[in-house]
Motif scaffolding. Sequence first.
Motif, PDB file in Angstrom:
ATOM      1  N   GLY A 563       0.762  -1.504  -0.373  1.00  0.00           N
ATOM      2  CA  GLY A 563       0.046   0.198   0.038  1.00  0.00           C
ATOM      3  C   GLY A 563       0.723   0.718  -0.105  1.00  0.00           C
ATOM      4  N   VAL A 564       1.100   2.201  -1.417  1.00  0.00           N
ATOM      5  CA  VAL A 564       2.146   3.322  -1.400  1.00  0.00           C
ATOM      6  C   VAL A 564       1.211   4.316  -0.415  1.00  0.00           C
ATOM      7  CG1 VAL A 564       2.254   5.330  -2.887  1.00  0.00           C
ATOM      8  CG2 VAL A 564       2.032   2.982  -3.425  1.00  0.00           C
ATOM      9  N   ASP A 565      -0.084   4.440  -0.392  1.00  0.00           N
ATOM     10  CA  ASP A 565      -0.778   5.629   0.312  1.00  0.00           C
ATOM     11  C   ASP A 565      -0.053   5.086   2.702  1.00  0.00           C
ATOM     12  OD1 ASP A 565      -3.179   6.574  -1.468  1.00  0.00           O
ATOM     13  OD2 ASP A 565      -2.724   4.949  -1.151  1.00  0.00           O
ATOM     14  N   ARG A 566      -0.440   3.522   3.065  1.00  0.00           N
ATOM     15  CA  ARG A 566      -0.155   3.554   4.143  1.00  0.00           C
ATOM     16  C   ARG A 566       1.558   4.015   4.432  1.00  0.00           C
ATOM     17  NH1 ARG A 566      -3.965  -1.600   5.775  1.00  0.00           N
ATOM     18  NH2 ARG A 566      -5.168   0.163   5.563  1.00  0.00           N
ATOM     19  N   ILE A 567       2.362   3.644   3.216  1.00  0.00           N
ATOM     20  CA  ILE A 567       3.760   3.414   3.299  1.00  0.00           C
ATOM     21  C   ILE A 567       4.095   5.004   3.716  1.00  0.00           C
ATOM     22  CG2 ILE A 567       5.883   3.276   2.353  1.00  0.00           C
ATOM     23  CD1 ILE A 567       4.538   0.814   1.102  1.00  0.00           C
ATOM     24  N   VAL A 568       3.425   6.380   3.192  1.00  0.00           N
ATOM     25  CA  VAL A 568       4.405   7.568   2.456  1.00  0.00           C
ATOM     26  C   VAL A 568       3.471   7.415   4.474  1.00  0.00           C
ATOM     27  CG1 VAL A 568       3.200   9.306   1.666  1.00  0.00           C
ATOM     28  CG2 VAL A 568       3.871   7.527   0.314  1.00  0.00           C
ATOM     29  N   MET A 569       2.131   7.607   4.459  1.00  0.00           N
ATOM     30  CA  MET A 569       1.967   7.848   5.891  1.00  0.00           C
ATOM     31  C   MET A 569       2.786   7.240   7.298  1.00  0.00           C
ATOM     32  SD  MET A 569      -2.115   6.703   7.819  1.00  0.00           S
ATOM     33  CE  MET A 569      -0.952   5.251   8.161  1.00  0.00           C
ATOM     34  N   LEU A 570       3.379   5.823   6.856  1.00  0.00           N
ATOM     35  CA  LEU A 570       4.540   5.953   7.937  1.00  0.00           C
ATOM     36  C   LEU A 570       5.822   7.021   8.021  1.00  0.00           C
ATOM     37  CD1 LEU A 570       3.837   1.704   8.022  1.00  0.00           C
ATOM     38  CD2 LEU A 570       3.830   3.523  10.105  1.00  0.00           C
ATOM     39  N   LEU A 571       6.065   7.154   6.942  1.00  0.00           N
ATOM     40  CA  LEU A 571       6.701   7.196   7.012  1.00  0.00           C
ATOM     41  C   LEU A 571       7.445   9.334   6.786  1.00  0.00           C
ATOM     42  CD1 LEU A 571       8.325   6.204   3.003  1.00  0.00           C
ATOM     43  CD2 LEU A 571       9.498   6.226   5.087  1.00  0.00           C
ATOM     44  N   ALA A 572       5.755   9.700   6.832  1.00  0.00           N
ATOM     45  CA  ALA A 572       5.502  10.853   6.669  1.00  0.00           C
ATOM     46  C   ALA A 572       5.128  11.182   8.226  1.00  0.00           C
ATOM     47  CB  ALA A 572       4.174  11.383   5.595  1.00  0.00           C
ATOM     48  N   ASP A 573       5.284  10.362   9.380  1.00  0.00           N
ATOM     49  CA  ASP A 573       5.072  10.069  10.574  1.00  0.00           C
ATOM     50  C   ASP A 573       3.642  10.940  10.676  1.00  0.00           C
ATOM     51  OD1 ASP A 573       4.894  10.074  13.271  1.00  0.00           O
ATOM     52  OD2 ASP A 573       6.739  11.790  13.786  1.00  0.00           O
ATOM     53  N   GLU A 574       2.886  10.567   9.773  1.00  0.00           N
ATOM     54  CA  GLU A 574       1.164  10.896   9.841  1.00  0.00           C
ATOM     55  C   GLU A 574       0.453   9.954  10.659  1.00  0.00           C
ATOM     56  OE1 GLU A 574       0.198  13.674   9.802  1.00  0.00           O
ATOM     57  OE2 GLU A 574       1.258  15.339   8.670  1.00  0.00           O
TER      58      GLU A 574
END
Length: 617
Positions: A563-574
């Motif tokens: 999941g791209v959205d979830r990966i970016v969410m983790l990386l962005a600390d959101e």
Amino acid sequence: MHAYRSHTCAALTAANVGETVRLSGWVHRVRDHGGLLFIDLRDHYGITQVMADPDSPVFAELEKVRSEWCIKIEGNVLARDESLINKAIPTGEVEVFIRDIEVLGQSEELPLMVFGDQEYPEETRLKYRYLDLRREAMQTNMKLRSDVVTSMRKRMWEKDFREYQTPIITASSPEGARDFLVPSRQHPGKFYALPQAPQQFKQLMMVAGFDKYFQIAPCFRDEDPRADRSPTDFYQLDLEMSFVEQQDVFDTIQPVLQGVFEEFGGGRKVDDVWPQISYKDAALWYGTDKPDLRNPIKMQVVSDHFRGSGFAIFASLLENEGTEIRAIPAPKGGSRKFCDRMNKFAQGEGLPGMGYIFWRKQSADSIAQERGITVKEVNAMVKSGEITLGNEAAGPLAKNIGPERTEAIRQQLGLDVGDAAFFLGGKPKAFEAVAGRARTAIGDELGLTDLNRFAFAWIVDFPIYEADEETGKIDFEHNPFSMPQGGMDALLGDPLKVLGYQYDLACNGYELVSGAIRNHRPEIMFKAFEIAGYGKDEVEKRFGGMVNAFQYGAPPHGGCAAGVDRIVMLLADEANIREVVMFPMNQRAEDLMMNAPSDPTSDQLMELGLRVIPQDQ
């Protein structure tokens, strides 16, 4: 010179002093310093301070400018006084004295401010998303998302994968969620579907001889929203490979994702060892199939310590088949105050509370009671070395089961003075989720969870079938298209013992990847569905395209999707996925900015041969 800009608002440095430049952007902030006007001019790249005094030919015009007006300025680059240098931005050594200005677009009164860190209701942010996206944090998140996708593509190409596109308009999918249906004008009364995933198409590619496929794929599912899931659409790194086993898939995707997290994780530790944990053990140890391994707590079964004990609630519970007692260790949680807080947490989860034991240094008073002597005598014996104060278990539960059982529990859990343990009982499926949330809360409260880390784990050995508790009917518990471990032979035994070559990747409490080795043998697929009550005719009707293809020399194949959205969410600390999606829906699956979904016109309905049935309010 270019019509709008010679430089971006992040490009000017001391080397440009003396040059005439042209900049375009938005008015981020206006400051009036007693006759000197300063404007922070912002574009996608950064901020440059521009200024004017009453000697500027455009000073009067500049006084009219307001926040978020889009302007173009021309002027001379000046060096700032050393005391005024702003080291926080790349352009902090210079400023631009404005000689000319053109307003490219005025702004009405703003419904939300771009400058500053004010909080606004999500409904306001989504309705005016184009303004919300101007904010620095949102610009950063969207750039991060773009960079992550680019990195994923690059890493997949380096592994000899090629990117292929699959259809967006297709047939209804077997993925399990609700489809978004699309009426067909040319075939009245029939519907296409937006793909829940490219699953069938990527498997058909393997049948067609394309050895390695990947795609940054849009997926559409009509789902209930959560903080980590969009209610309508999302993107995934989708991949499939031929002639592979489960470990081959793991070995392919790990360096891709590990590299992405190392590249964009902001210096946080990225685990390079990804353990493989069975679905059964994940449920036991962590209460979830997406465990957060940053938290070291592992739950354990402690049923034997409560059988026939003085704690009647657990003792009687264990007389029922399929029940057990599990303990949640809480290192350094050994205080009544902390135990009371966790009891309150359990009550917030709908439970009457959680049983607990905490261990403390033995008191002279308890030894005195035990031996029938005075506290003074005990203290004298301690002073002389005749006895030493050990540890003792405290709490109502400890009193009920006695010191021998509490000591056995302490030793099993590896706990000591100052530690605690919490207990839940019943049929595991009924309390596992609550136990998992309690484990998380305990880890957070006690500071045990390492927040500066990305911890990954493969969850494997998913059961394919489950039995309805009331009827005993067998149905699929997980992906019906996974190859059963043991093939046809496994399907001839007890269905509830059949495990699939299916796997998920968990990271920090989120599911990031799901995949499987596919069932590419038609006879095994028909048998798998037969066990769950689906006849051959129904399977061919629902999944005919794939089943037919498998009759023409299908290779063993498998893959996964991240999941791209979830990966970016983790990386962005959101904590909310909408913070990393450019134009998300709200929690009711509405686009407040574009007013979707909307009512169709009469002409549209007539052309499609449809009629809308009014719903009762």
